[in-house]
Design an enzyme around this catalytic site. Sequence first.
Site, PDB file in Angstrom:
ATOM      1  CB  CYS A   1      18.569 -27.933 -10.396  1.00 22.90           C
ATOM      2  SG  CYS A   1      20.285 -27.440 -10.574  1.00 22.90           S
ATOM      3  CG  LEU A   2      21.209 -32.799 -13.470  1.00 20.78           C
ATOM      4  CD1 LEU A   2      22.185 -32.820 -14.642  1.00 20.78           C
ATOM      5  CD2 LEU A   2      20.682 -34.188 -13.174  1.00 20.78           C
TER       6      LEU A   2
ATOM      7  N   GLY B   1      20.070 -30.032 -19.203  1.00 21.39           N
ATOM      8  CA  GLY B   1      21.068 -28.976 -19.207  1.00 21.39           C
ATOM      9  C   GLY B   1      22.070 -29.181 -18.085  1.00 21.39           C
TER      10      GLY B   1
ATOM     11  CG  HIS C   1      23.274 -23.447 -12.953  1.00 22.53           C
ATOM     12  ND1 HIS C   1      23.299 -23.641 -11.590  1.00 22.53           N
ATOM     13  CD2 HIS C   1      22.368 -24.337 -13.435  1.00 22.53           C
ATOM     14  CE1 HIS C   1      22.446 -24.592 -11.258  1.00 22.53           C
ATOM     15  NE2 HIS C   1      21.871 -25.034 -12.363  1.00 22.53           N
TER      16      HIS C   1
ATOM     17  CD  GLN D   1      24.145 -27.706 -12.968  1.00 26.66           C
ATOM     18  OE1 GLN D   1      23.992 -27.438 -14.143  1.00 26.66           O
ATOM     19  NE2 GLN D   1      23.308 -28.489 -12.304  1.00 26.66           N
TER      20      GLN D   1
ATOM     21  CG  HIS E   1      17.736 -24.098 -15.019  1.00 27.66           C
ATOM     22  ND1 HIS E   1      16.830 -24.401 -14.035  1.00 27.66           N
ATOM     23  CD2 HIS E   1      18.878 -24.750 -14.676  1.00 27.66           C
ATOM     24  CE1 HIS E   1      17.402 -25.199 -13.133  1.00 27.66           C
ATOM     25  NE2 HIS E   1      18.649 -25.428 -13.510  1.00 27.66           N
ATOM     26  CD  GLU E   2      21.570 -25.753 -17.304  1.00 34.22           C
ATOM     27  OE1 GLU E   2      22.627 -25.668 -16.638  1.00 34.22           O
ATOM     28  OE2 GLU E   2      20.609 -26.472 -16.956  1.00 34.22           O
TER      29      GLU E   2
END
Length: 185
Positions: free
Chosen positions: A110-111, A60, A157, A65, A153-154
């Site tokens: 997480c990225l 994701g 964000h 991000q 999760h996304e």
Amino acid sequence: MILMGDIIREGHLTLRTRAEEVTFPLTEEERNLAHDMLEYLINSQNPEMAEKYGLRGGIGLAANQVNSLKRMFALHLADEKGEQLSFVAINPKIVSHSVEQTYMTSGEGCLSVDRHVPGYVPRYARITVKFMTVDGEEKKLRLSGLPAIAFQHELDHLNGVMFYDRINEKDPFGEIPNATPYERN
């Protein structure tokens, strides 16, 4: 093409800022952003592409991000049945959710976070979601397991929330009431 250097890291203000609703029709810039986010995830899961471009694997990616405050994110992963889910969600919402919760036993990553953060992240076990596609079509999906966890999760964000905000600081591996653990294969 989005590369790791384009993904902002924890501490950057944009990750803590609520993204704004997107209006339709999308601008060319918004369409390109949607395409590039999904392309990153697909490439990051391809071993040759990931190695060639130094991509960290992801399922994701939210617009925040990549330093864009647009309410959109991409997901690219398989569901419980092994069916590929691959889409960009624009102006996503959870319209209903289970009382039951879940959490990944391995924790979440997480990225935008370059460190391991130990602890359980409570999530709804099942969710019904609505979002718009790039072409302005409304979609409604029922998600469970990893797709439900990733969607939440996304969505966090887009609201300026990081996954570790949800970990119990006093007891990171404490029991989560009414929760069934999720084991990732």
